[in-house]
Design a protein around this motif. Structure first.
Motif, PDB file in Angstrom:
ATOM      1  N   PRO A 176       0.874  -1.159  -0.148  1.00 17.84           N
ATOM      2  CA  PRO A 176      -0.220   0.055   0.000  1.00 17.84           C
ATOM      3  C   PRO A 176       0.864   1.281  -0.014  1.00 17.84           C
ATOM      4  O   PRO A 176       0.471   2.263  -0.547  1.00 17.84           O
ATOM      5  N   ALA A 177       2.084   1.192   0.586  1.00 19.86           N
ATOM      6  CA  ALA A 177       2.874   2.406   0.554  1.00 19.86           C
ATOM      7  C   ALA A 177       3.486   2.757  -0.941  1.00 19.86           C
ATOM      8  O   ALA A 177       3.220   3.972  -1.113  1.00 19.86           O
TER       9      ALA A 177
ATOM     10  N   ALA B  43      -9.973   6.700   1.144  1.00 19.55           N
ATOM     11  CA  ALA B  43     -11.138   6.138   0.730  1.00 19.55           C
ATOM     12  C   ALA B  43     -10.976   4.719   0.128  1.00 19.55           C
ATOM     13  O   ALA B  43     -11.549   3.898   0.126  1.00 19.55           O
ATOM     14  N   LEU B  44      -9.708   4.839  -0.751  1.00 15.24           N
ATOM     15  CA  LEU B  44      -9.422   3.642  -1.582  1.00 15.24           C
ATOM     16  C   LEU B  44      -8.664   2.551  -0.671  1.00 15.24           C
ATOM     17  O   LEU B  44      -9.075   1.370  -0.929  1.00 15.24           O
ATOM     18  N   LEU B  45      -7.769   2.979   0.278  1.00 14.64           N
ATOM     19  CA  LEU B  45      -6.968   2.038   0.973  1.00 14.64           C
ATOM     20  C   LEU B  45      -8.106   1.329   2.278  1.00 14.64           C
ATOM     21  O   LEU B  45      -7.645   0.232   2.257  1.00 14.64           O
ATOM     22  N   THR B  46      -8.805   2.210   2.686  1.00 13.12           N
ATOM     23  CA  THR B  46      -9.817   1.655   3.591  1.00 13.12           C
ATOM     24  C   THR B  46     -10.454   0.501   2.979  1.00 13.12           C
ATOM     25  O   THR B  46     -10.917  -0.574   3.837  1.00 13.12           O
TER      26      THR B  46
ATOM     27  N   ARG C 297      -7.140  -3.265   7.197  1.00  9.66           N
ATOM     28  CA  ARG C 297      -6.615  -3.222   8.518  1.00  9.66           C
ATOM     29  C   ARG C 297      -5.372  -2.254   8.708  1.00  9.66           C
ATOM     30  O   ARG C 297      -4.921  -1.916   9.789  1.00  9.66           O
ATOM     31  N   VAL C 298      -5.263  -1.436   7.658  1.00 10.87           N
ATOM     32  CA  VAL C 298      -4.352  -0.198   7.804  1.00 10.87           C
ATOM     33  C   VAL C 298      -4.955   0.889   8.533  1.00 10.87           C
ATOM     34  O   VAL C 298      -6.076   1.332   8.007  1.00 10.87           O
TER      35      VAL C 298
ATOM     36  N   LEU D 145      -1.936   5.988   9.573  1.00 14.74           N
ATOM     37  CA  LEU D 145      -0.789   5.406   8.675  1.00 14.74           C
ATOM     38  C   LEU D 145      -1.046   6.091   7.345  1.00 14.74           C
ATOM     39  O   LEU D 145      -0.262   6.384   6.670  1.00 14.74           O
ATOM     40  N   ILE D 146      -2.245   5.678   6.644  1.00 16.40           N
ATOM     41  CA  ILE D 146      -2.595   6.266   5.412  1.00 16.40           C
ATOM     42  C   ILE D 146      -2.169   7.733   5.183  1.00 16.40           C
ATOM     43  O   ILE D 146      -1.599   8.030   4.020  1.00 16.40           O
TER      44      ILE D 146
END
Length: 430
Positions: free
Chosen positions: A24-25, A142-145, A150-151, A155-156
Motif C-alpha cells: 500500500p505504501a 477512501a481507496l485504501l480503507t 487493516r491499515v 498511517l494512510i
C-alpha cells in the motif's frame, strides 16, 4: 502533521508488517504523484489558455497592466463563487490548516481541485502542496480503507503526506527529513528507521513516478560556489539567513492581521474577489515574474543578469506581499514555492550587494531563512536550500546558517490563521 504509524502497529511482527505494508505504501506514492502531475498539468493548460491564447486572440498584451489586474480579479471572483456556492465549498481554508489533518470527505475533492487549479492558472501566488495533499489524503483514505482494511487511517494519512512531498521535490529525502523530527519524538522501542521505512517507501514511489512523468516542480539549480567556501562566505550566510527569516516573519505577522481583516467580510465571494483585485495590483506593480506559484519564475529570475539590488529586493517584497494576500483571502494553495521565489529574489539582491560572495551562498541561505519563517520546519527549509544549490560545499554552511535563523523564528507565531476563516478552525501544528 500526523504520526506515520502507531507504535504498537509496527511492534507486532515488525519485519513481516513492514514488508506487507510496502505494497500500500508504493500504491500511495504512485497515486499521490499521478494526482499531483494531473492537477499541475491541468493548471498549466488553463494557464496557457488564460495568459496566452485568449489575450493574443483578442490582440491584448498579456503582460499589460489591465490584463493582469482583470485576470487576477476574475480569478478571485471564480474562486469565491466556488467557495460560496458549490457543494463542498472547496474544503477548509488552506490558511487555517496544516499538512496531515483528518481526511476530507470525497465530496469536497472536486471543488477543492477546481479552486486550486483556477488559482494556480490565474496567477495567484500560492503553490499546489496544501490542496494536493488534502485531495490525495481524501482519495487514498477512501481507496485504501476498502483495499487494505487493516491499515490505520493515521498511517494512510502519514504515507500520503510522504508520497506527495516526495513527488513534489522528486526525491524521498525531503519526506525523510520531515518525518525524522516527528518520529524522533515518539516514545517506544521501535528503531527510528522502522518508523521512517514506510514513509520512505511512499515518498520514493512518489518521487520515481513524478520523475518518470517528466520531472519535478523544481527544475532549476544554482551555479556552484567554484571552490571551497571561505570565512567571509560563512559570515555572509550567518547574516543573510536570519535577515531573510526576519523578512519572512514580517509576512507572518502581516498575514495574521490580513486574514482577520479579509474574513470580517464574511462572504467568500467578497473577500476572494477583493483579494484577486489586490493581487492584480501587485502583479501590475511587480510584473509577470511575481505571478503564479513561483517555481518556474525562480528559474527565470536566476537566468537574468545585471538586475539591481533595489529591483531584486522589490521583487522579494512584492512576492511576499502577494503570498500574504493570496493566503489571507481564502485562495486554496501552499506557501513553500512562493516563499522560495521570495528567497531567490532576496538572495540575488544580497549577491548584488556582496559581489564577492558566491550566488549559491547568498541565494541558498536566503531561501533557507524565508522558507524556515514561512513553513516553520527546519528540516524542510534546509532541504529546499540544499537541493537548489546542488553544491555539496555549501551544505555545511547551510547547516550553520539555519541556527541563527531558527533563533529568529522559534518564538514567533506560525503562518496559520487563528480565527478559523471559512468556518474552519486551525488543526495540527506547523
Amino acid at each position: 502533521m500526523t504520526e506515520p504509524a502507531s507504535e504498537g502497529f509496527l511492534e507486532k511482527n515488525r519485519v513481516r508488517t513492514l514488508a506487507a505494508l510496502s505494497v500500500p505504501a508504493v500504491l500511495v506514492g504512485v497515486v499521490s504523484a499521478l494526482i499531483l502531475f494531473g492537477l499541475d498539468e491541468l493548471s498549466y493548460l488553463l494557464q496557457e489558455l488564460l495568459w496566452d491564447v485568449l489575450p493574443h486572440a483578442a490582440g491584448i498584451d498579456p503582460d499589460g497592466g489591465w490584463w493582469v489586474f482583470g485576470m487576477l480579479t476574475a480569478t478571485g471572483l471564480a474562486v469565491g463563487l466556488i467557495v460560496r456556492y458549490l457543494p463542498g465549498h472547496a474544503g477548509p481554508d488552506s490558511a487555517a490548516t496544516e499538512f496531515g489533518g483528518p481526511a476530507l470527505p470525497l465530496k469536497v475533492v472536486p471543488t477543492l481541485a477546481a479552486a486550486a487549479v483556477i488559482g494556480l492558472a490565474g496567477g495567484v501566488s500560492l503553490g499546489p502542496e496544501n490542496p494536493v495533499i488534502a485531495i490525495n489524503t481524501a482519495v487514498l483514505t477512501a481507496l485504501l480503507t476498502r483495499l487494505f482494511s487493516r491499515v490505520p487511517d493515521r498511517l494512510i494519512i502519514g504515507l500520503t503526506v510522504a508520497g506527495t512531498v516526495g513527488a513534489l521535490f522528486g526525491t524521498p529525502v525531503a519526506a525523510a527529513l520531515l518525518f525524522t523530527g516527528m518520529a524522533g519524538s515518539m516514545a517506544g522501542k521501535a528503531a527510528l528507521f522502522d518508523k521512517l521505512f514506510l514513509p520512505l517507501v511512499a515518498a520514493g514511489a512518489g518521487a520515481a513516478t513524478m520523475i518518470l512523468l517528466g520531472g519535478t516542480l523544481l527544475k532549476f539549480s544554482l551555479p556552484d560556489a567554484g571552490g571551497d567556501t571561505d570565512l567571509w562566505d560563512v559570515l555572509a550566510g550567518l547574516v543573510i539567513a536570519p535577515v531573510a527569516a526576519a523578512l519572512g516573519l514580517a509576512g507572518v505577522f502581516a498575514f495574521r492581521w490580513a486574514h482577520r481583516l479579509f474574513h470580517r467580510l464574511a462572504n467568500p465571494l467578497l473577500f476572494t474577489t477583493l483579494g484577486g483585485a489586490l493581487l492584480g495590483l501587485l502583479g501590475v506593480l511587480g510584473g509577470p515574474l511575481t505571478l503564479f506559484k513561483g517555481a518556474t519564475e525562480s528559474g527565470e529570475l536566476l537566468r537574468s543578469t545585471g538586475e539591481s539590488f533595489g529591483y531584486l529586493l522589490f521583487l522579494a517584497v512584492v512576492k511576499l506581499a502577494a503570498l500574504v494576500v493570496a493566503s489571507a483571502a481564502g485562495f486554496r494553495g501552499g506557501r513553500i514555492f512562493p516563499a522560495l521565489f521570495a528567497g531567490v529574489a532576496f538572495g540575488l539582491a544580497a549577491a548584488a550587494l556582496l559581489p564577492d560572495v558566491p550566488v549559491s551562498v547568498t541565494v541558498s541561505t536566503a531561501v533557507l531563512g524565508l522558507v524556515l519563517a514561512v513553513a516553520r520546519d527546519g528540516w524542510l527549509a534546509l532541504f529546499v536550500a540544499v537541493i537548489i544549490t546542488g553544491d555539496a560545499t555549501v551544505t555545511a554552511l547551510l547547516c550553520l546558517a539555519v541556527l541563527p535563523a531558527w533563533l529568529v523564528v522559534t518564538n514567533a507565531p506560525h503562518w496559520l490563521a487563528d480565527d478559523g476563516g471559512d468556518g474552519a478552525r486551525p488543526r495540527g501544528t506547523a
